[in-house]
Design a protein around this motif. Structure first.
Motif, mmCIF file in Angstrom:
data_model
loop_
_atom_site.group_PDB
_atom_site.id
_atom_site.type_symbol
_atom_site.label_atom_id
_atom_site.label_comp_id
_atom_site.label_asym_id
_atom_site.label_seq_id
_atom_site.Cartn_x
_atom_site.Cartn_y
_atom_site.Cartn_z
ATOM 1 N N LEU A 85 0.861 -1.085 0.088
ATOM 2 C CA LEU A 85 0.016 -0.009 0.135
ATOM 3 C C LEU A 85 0.803 1.345 -0.088
ATOM 4 O O LEU A 85 0.244 2.477 -0.215
ATOM 5 C CB LEU A 85 -1.105 -0.040 1.140
ATOM 6 C CG LEU A 85 -2.031 -1.220 1.432
ATOM 7 C CD1 LEU A 85 -2.625 -1.107 2.717
ATOM 8 C CD2 LEU A 85 -2.926 -1.344 0.233
ATOM 9 N N TYR A 86 2.303 1.156 -0.011
ATOM 10 C CA TYR A 86 3.012 2.368 0.439
ATOM 11 C C TYR A 86 3.998 2.248 -0.944
ATOM 12 O O TYR A 86 4.721 1.170 -1.172
ATOM 13 C CB TYR A 86 3.649 2.467 1.690
ATOM 14 C CG TYR A 86 2.446 2.323 2.723
ATOM 15 C CD1 TYR A 86 2.182 3.437 2.979
ATOM 16 C CD2 TYR A 86 2.051 1.170 3.156
ATOM 17 C CE1 TYR A 86 1.006 3.855 4.016
ATOM 18 C CE2 TYR A 86 1.124 1.395 4.186
ATOM 19 C CZ TYR A 86 0.549 2.535 4.612
ATOM 20 O OH TYR A 86 -0.307 2.652 5.502
ATOM 21 N N ASP A 87 4.440 3.298 -1.182
ATOM 22 C CA ASP A 87 5.909 3.562 -2.154
ATOM 23 C C ASP A 87 7.123 3.409 -1.359
ATOM 24 O O ASP A 87 7.245 3.026 -0.097
ATOM 25 C CB ASP A 87 5.792 4.653 -2.976
ATOM 26 C CG ASP A 87 6.040 5.788 -2.249
ATOM 27 O OD1 ASP A 87 6.454 6.052 -0.913
ATOM 28 O OD2 ASP A 87 5.659 7.069 -2.858
ATOM 29 N N ASP A 88 8.179 3.484 -2.417
ATOM 30 C CA ASP A 88 9.517 3.310 -1.490
ATOM 31 C C ASP A 88 9.795 4.337 -0.549
ATOM 32 O O ASP A 88 10.654 4.206 0.191
ATOM 33 C CB ASP A 88 10.620 3.369 -2.726
ATOM 34 C CG ASP A 88 10.464 2.182 -3.685
ATOM 35 O OD1 ASP A 88 9.980 1.209 -3.362
ATOM 36 O OD2 ASP A 88 11.046 2.241 -4.640
ATOM 37 N N ASP A 89 9.112 5.364 -0.589
ATOM 38 C CA ASP A 89 9.395 6.611 0.588
ATOM 39 C C ASP A 89 8.386 6.363 1.532
ATOM 40 O O ASP A 89 8.572 7.437 2.700
ATOM 41 C CB ASP A 89 9.158 7.809 -0.125
ATOM 42 C CG ASP A 89 10.216 8.215 -1.305
ATOM 43 O OD1 ASP A 89 11.120 7.999 -1.082
ATOM 44 O OD2 ASP A 89 9.852 8.649 -2.347
ATOM 45 N N GLY A 90 7.768 5.386 1.642
ATOM 46 C CA GLY A 90 6.551 5.380 2.533
ATOM 47 C C GLY A 90 5.438 6.122 2.710
ATOM 48 O O GLY A 90 4.484 6.084 3.460
ATOM 49 N N LEU A 91 5.248 6.376 1.626
ATOM 50 C CA LEU A 91 3.994 7.373 1.299
ATOM 51 C C LEU A 91 2.754 6.503 0.503
ATOM 52 O O LEU A 91 3.348 5.449 -0.035
ATOM 53 C CB LEU A 91 4.411 8.536 0.287
ATOM 54 C CG LEU A 91 5.233 9.547 0.902
ATOM 55 C CD1 LEU A 91 5.518 10.698 -0.145
ATOM 56 C CD2 LEU A 91 4.525 10.341 1.970
ATOM 57 N N PRO A 92 1.626 6.693 0.955
ATOM 58 C CA PRO A 92 0.600 5.948 0.246
ATOM 59 C C PRO A 92 0.789 5.834 -1.172
ATOM 60 O O PRO A 92 0.889 7.023 -1.823
ATOM 61 C CB PRO A 92 -0.681 6.567 0.521
ATOM 62 C CG PRO A 92 -0.319 7.557 2.053
ATOM 63 C CD PRO A 92 1.060 7.757 1.716
ATOM 64 N N ALA A 93 0.609 4.770 -1.780
ATOM 65 C CA ALA A 93 0.535 4.289 -3.167
ATOM 66 C C ALA A 93 -0.565 4.943 -3.837
ATOM 67 O O ALA A 93 -1.531 4.750 -3.456
ATOM 68 C CB ALA A 93 0.933 2.849 -3.261
#
Length: 82
Positions: free
Chosen positions: A74-82
């Motif tokens: 559910l999250y991208d590589d930066d830890g933000l919601p995908a």
């Protein structure tokens, strides 16, 4: 109502507590007894809640195969919601 504590240890501890708190021995003992009763009640309440939760989990059945708490999709590589 009277109470006569014959234990030298109890009297010594009450005296130490009274001196440490600046209270009379009677007030120090009353406060200590009230604190212990509160602690016991809090622990009892915790134990009751814990038992209820365990019962709910038991009744809810086994965890389905493949179930996980990994939500990395559910999250991208930066830890933000995908």
């Amino acid at each position: 109502m009277g109470m006569n504590i014959k234990s030298e240890k109890a009297q010594r501890l009450a005296r130490q507590l009274a001196e440490a708190t600046g209270q009379s021995m009677t007030a120090a003992v009353e406060q200590a007894l009230e604190a212990e009763l509160t602690r016991l009640k809090t622990n009892d309440d915790y134990a009751i809640r814990k038992a209820r939760i365990k019962e709910i989990l038991r009744r809810s059945g086994p965890t389905p195969a493949g179930a996980t708490s990994d939500h990395s999709d559910l999250y991208d590589d930066d830890g933000l919601p995908a």
